[in-house]
Motif scaffolding. Structure first.
Motif, short mmCIF file in Angstrom:
data_model
loop_
_atom_site.label_atom_id
_atom_site.label_comp_id
_atom_site.label_asym_id
_atom_site.label_seq_id
_atom_site.Cartn_x
_atom_site.Cartn_y
_atom_site.Cartn_z
N GLU A 215 50.57 39.44 37.18
CA GLU A 215 50.28 40.80 36.73
C GLU A 215 48.78 41.03 36.61
O GLU A 215 48.27 42.08 36.98
CB GLU A 215 50.97 41.10 35.39
CG GLU A 215 52.47 41.19 35.48
CD GLU A 215 52.99 42.39 36.25
OE1 GLU A 215 52.25 43.37 36.48
OE2 GLU A 215 54.17 42.34 36.64
N LEU A 216 48.07 40.04 36.09
CA LEU A 216 46.61 40.17 35.98
C LEU A 216 45.97 40.30 37.36
O LEU A 216 45.05 41.10 37.54
CB LEU A 216 46.01 38.99 35.22
CG LEU A 216 46.20 39.01 33.71
CD1 LEU A 216 45.75 37.69 33.10
CD2 LEU A 216 45.45 40.17 33.07
N GLY A 217 46.45 39.53 38.31
CA GLY A 217 45.93 39.64 39.68
C GLY A 217 46.13 41.04 40.24
O GLY A 217 45.23 41.60 40.88
N ALA A 218 47.31 41.61 39.99
CA ALA A 218 47.58 42.98 40.46
C ALA A 218 46.67 43.99 39.77
O ALA A 218 46.16 44.92 40.41
CB ALA A 218 49.05 43.33 40.21
N ILE A 219 46.44 43.80 38.48
CA ILE A 219 45.55 44.71 37.75
C ILE A 219 44.13 44.60 38.28
O ILE A 219 43.46 45.62 38.47
CB ILE A 219 45.61 44.41 36.23
CG1 ILE A 219 46.97 44.81 35.67
CG2 ILE A 219 44.48 45.12 35.48
CD1 ILE A 219 47.22 44.35 34.25
N TYR B 183 39.42 41.14 33.00
CA TYR B 183 40.69 40.63 33.51
C TYR B 183 40.53 39.30 34.24
O TYR B 183 41.40 38.43 34.17
CB TYR B 183 41.37 41.66 34.41
CG TYR B 183 41.84 42.88 33.65
CD1 TYR B 183 42.72 42.77 32.58
CD2 TYR B 183 41.41 44.16 34.00
CE1 TYR B 183 43.14 43.88 31.87
CE2 TYR B 183 41.83 45.27 33.31
CZ TYR B 183 42.70 45.12 32.24
OH TYR B 183 43.12 46.23 31.55
N GLN B 184 39.40 39.12 34.92
CA GLN B 184 39.15 37.83 35.58
C GLN B 184 39.00 36.71 34.54
O GLN B 184 39.51 35.61 34.74
CB GLN B 184 37.92 37.91 36.48
CG GLN B 184 38.19 38.69 37.74
CD GLN B 184 36.94 38.98 38.56
OE1 GLN B 184 35.83 39.05 38.04
NE2 GLN B 184 37.13 39.15 39.86
N ALA B 185 38.33 37.01 33.44
CA ALA B 185 38.20 36.02 32.37
C ALA B 185 39.56 35.71 31.75
O ALA B 185 39.88 34.55 31.48
CB ALA B 185 37.23 36.52 31.30
N CYS B 186 40.36 36.74 31.57
CA CYS B 186 41.71 36.53 31.03
C CYS B 186 42.54 35.67 31.97
O CYS B 186 43.26 34.77 31.53
CB CYS B 186 42.41 37.87 30.83
SG CYS B 186 41.72 38.88 29.51
N GLY C 261 41.75 47.26 23.68
CA GLY C 261 40.34 46.96 23.88
C GLY C 261 39.71 47.64 25.06
O GLY C 261 38.63 48.20 24.97
N ILE C 262 40.35 47.62 26.19
CA ILE C 262 39.74 48.06 27.43
C ILE C 262 39.80 49.57 27.61
O ILE C 262 38.88 50.17 28.14
CB ILE C 262 40.47 47.40 28.62
CG1 ILE C 262 40.09 45.93 28.67
CG2 ILE C 262 40.16 48.06 29.94
CD1 ILE C 262 38.65 45.66 28.98
N GLU D 120 34.77 50.22 35.26
CA GLU D 120 35.65 49.46 36.16
C GLU D 120 35.12 48.04 36.36
O GLU D 120 35.90 47.08 36.36
CB GLU D 120 35.80 50.17 37.50
CG GLU D 120 36.51 51.51 37.44
CD GLU D 120 37.96 51.44 36.99
OE1 GLU D 120 38.58 50.36 37.04
OE2 GLU D 120 38.48 52.49 36.58
N GLY D 121 33.81 47.90 36.52
CA GLY D 121 33.23 46.56 36.65
C GLY D 121 33.48 45.70 35.43
O GLY D 121 33.83 44.52 35.54
N ASN D 122 33.31 46.30 34.25
CA ASN D 122 33.59 45.58 33.00
C ASN D 122 35.06 45.18 32.92
O ASN D 122 35.38 44.07 32.49
CB ASN D 122 33.23 46.43 31.79
CG ASN D 122 31.75 46.60 31.61
OD1 ASN D 122 30.95 45.84 32.17
ND2 ASN D 122 31.35 47.60 30.85
#
Length: 108
Positions: free
Chosen positions: A81-85, A66-69, A30-31, A59-61
């Motif tokens: 892992e999401l925090g690192a991304i 990732y924050q929503a995930c 998706g991204i 990048e903003g999107n």
């Protein structure tokens, strides 16, 4: 490579079809392909500043995605892992903004 490494680490020890696998599939498909083809992309950017603006927006999107995930997963390793991304995406956005500001300053 950073994102592929994150996905690989998450998948290494998982064999279920939980929310985490759904998330990883979204991250894979998706991204990373915001445009269907190169012609569509060329229509969006006319010069270097346009390309940088597009990069900042993407990048903003990505950060928002990732924050929503992050808010919707329950597994600690996935959250990590999401925090690192997210942090990596923020670095990319800051770098693109810096480059754009330098470019615009030089044009004055």
């Amino acid at each position: 490579q950073f994102f592929e490494g994150s996905l690989s680490r998450l998948r290494r020890n998982r064999e279920d079809t939980s929310e985490d696998n759904d998330l990883m599939t979204s991250m894979d498909f998706g991204i990373f392909q915001p445009y269907q083809n190169i012609a569509q992309l060329q229509d969006e950017i006319a010069d270097v500043s346009g390309a940088l603006r597009l990069g900042v927006a993407i990048e903003g999107n990505s950060i928002r995605f990732y924050q929503a995930c992050l808010q919707n997963v329950s597994t600690d390793d996935v959250k990590s892992e999401l925090g690192a991304i997210i942090e990596e995406e923020k670095k990319h956005k800051d770098l693109l903004n810096t480059l754009l500001n330098v470019l615009l300053k030089d044009k004055k």
